[in-house]
Design a protein around this motif. Sequence first.
Motif, PDB file in Angstrom:
ATOM      1  N   GLU A  45      10.422  11.846  -2.302  1.00 47.72           N
ATOM      2  CA  GLU A  45       9.385  11.072  -2.168  1.00 47.72           C
ATOM      3  C   GLU A  45       8.236  12.090  -1.548  1.00 47.72           C
ATOM      4  OE1 GLU A  45       7.400   7.372   0.489  1.00 47.72           O
ATOM      5  OE2 GLU A  45       9.468   8.053   0.798  1.00 47.72           O
ATOM      6  N   ILE A  46       7.170  12.380  -2.393  1.00 50.20           N
ATOM      7  CA  ILE A  46       6.086  13.407  -2.275  1.00 50.20           C
ATOM      8  C   ILE A  46       4.656  12.798  -1.807  1.00 50.20           C
ATOM      9  CG2 ILE A  46       4.990  15.235  -3.405  1.00 50.20           C
ATOM     10  CD1 ILE A  46       7.130  14.912  -5.641  1.00 50.20           C
ATOM     11  N   ARG A  47       4.254  13.309  -0.529  1.00 45.80           N
ATOM     12  CA  ARG A  47       3.100  13.098   0.066  1.00 45.80           C
ATOM     13  C   ARG A  47       1.918  13.325  -1.087  1.00 45.80           C
ATOM     14  NH1 ARG A  47       2.365  14.780   6.118  1.00 45.80           N
ATOM     15  NH2 ARG A  47       0.269  14.387   5.374  1.00 45.80           N
ATOM     16  N   SER A  48       1.101  12.382  -1.315  1.00 49.64           N
ATOM     17  CA  SER A  48      -0.129  12.781  -2.589  1.00 49.64           C
ATOM     18  C   SER A  48      -1.083  13.606  -1.656  1.00 49.64           C
ATOM     19  CB  SER A  48      -0.509  11.434  -2.857  1.00 49.64           C
ATOM     20  OG  SER A  48      -1.333  10.562  -1.808  1.00 49.64           O
ATOM     21  N   ASP A  49      -1.419  13.265  -0.452  1.00 48.02           N
ATOM     22  CA  ASP A  49      -2.415  14.161   0.288  1.00 48.02           C
ATOM     23  C   ASP A  49      -2.057  15.627   0.206  1.00 48.02           C
ATOM     24  OD1 ASP A  49      -0.380  13.659   2.138  1.00 48.02           O
ATOM     25  OD2 ASP A  49      -1.598  13.552   4.056  1.00 48.02           O
ATOM     26  N   LEU A  55       0.900  -1.326  -0.048  1.00 50.22           N
ATOM     27  CA  LEU A  55       0.036  -0.117   0.075  1.00 50.22           C
ATOM     28  C   LEU A  55       0.907   1.045   0.058  1.00 50.22           C
ATOM     29  CD1 LEU A  55      -3.074   0.673   0.013  1.00 50.22           C
ATOM     30  CD2 LEU A  55      -2.904   0.639   2.412  1.00 50.22           C
ATOM     31  N   GLY A  56       0.545   2.119  -0.762  1.00 42.90           N
ATOM     32  CA  GLY A  56       1.359   3.442  -0.926  1.00 42.90           C
ATOM     33  C   GLY A  56       0.296   4.704  -1.123  1.00 42.90           C
ATOM     34  N   SER A  57       1.051   5.877  -0.532  1.00 43.99           N
ATOM     35  CA  SER A  57       0.478   7.010  -0.692  1.00 43.99           C
ATOM     36  C   SER A  57       1.269   8.127  -1.096  1.00 43.99           C
ATOM     37  CB  SER A  57      -0.256   7.211   0.777  1.00 43.99           C
ATOM     38  OG  SER A  57       0.742   7.431   1.712  1.00 43.99           O
ATOM     39  N   THR A  58       2.459   8.010  -1.718  1.00 39.86           N
ATOM     40  CA  THR A  58       3.346   8.742  -2.072  1.00 39.86           C
ATOM     41  C   THR A  58       3.711   8.754  -3.659  1.00 39.86           C
ATOM     42  OG1 THR A  58       5.287   7.546  -1.354  1.00 39.86           O
ATOM     43  CG2 THR A  58       4.457   9.181  -0.026  1.00 39.86           C
ATOM     44  N   LEU A  59       4.209   9.686  -4.230  1.00 40.01           N
ATOM     45  CA  LEU A  59       4.632   9.449  -5.453  1.00 40.01           C
ATOM     46  C   LEU A  59       6.103   9.890  -5.452  1.00 40.01           C
ATOM     47  CD1 LEU A  59       4.152  12.261  -8.213  1.00 40.01           C
ATOM     48  CD2 LEU A  59       2.525  12.170  -6.129  1.00 40.01           C
ATOM     49  N   PHE A  60       7.037   9.386  -6.608  1.00 40.78           N
ATOM     50  CA  PHE A  60       8.378   9.603  -6.447  1.00 40.78           C
ATOM     51  C   PHE A  60       8.904  10.440  -7.713  1.00 40.78           C
ATOM     52  CE2 PHE A  60       7.157   6.017  -4.186  1.00 40.78           C
ATOM     53  CZ  PHE A  60       7.954   5.982  -3.004  1.00 40.78           C
TER      54      PHE A  60
END
Length: 157
Positions: free
Chosen positions: A101-105, A37-42
Amino acid sequence: MEQILNEILSEPQFAEGSAWKRCWYHAGEKIIEKGELGSTLFFVEEGQVRVLGGAEIEGNKKINPGLCDMNAGSVFGDICLYGSHRRTASVVALTDVCILEIRSDMLSIYLDDHPVQGYLFLKAMFQVMVLRLELANDRIEKLLAWGLKAHDIDKYL
């Protein structure tokens, strides 16, 4: 993509440490695992990574073919741009890499609050996805043609 992302990352309200972080990986290290499970993009700032698929062949033998290599300036993990999702591929460092690593929220909130940058970011993301889709379609067509020929099915078409 790189230009608009760098503009967003330099904004004071999108601060390093809270909205994104810089990570370093050595060659051979796994960055993300397919299925987690992930919630970040790179964003690849320096170095090169390889995207790995997963497949099972005869006898329950598992293989992880390389789907593509990405260099500095590339984005991956975008399936998690708007929320938590299962990762669709694994990614490993081919060289020593620096990854943002960027938090999507946090990115979603920023893009909503800054519609011009939001439009430019999503436009660039759309262009990346179109190129990936074109590449995937080309690979599928070639693989299908190879399979038809390898199994002598082409003579029935």
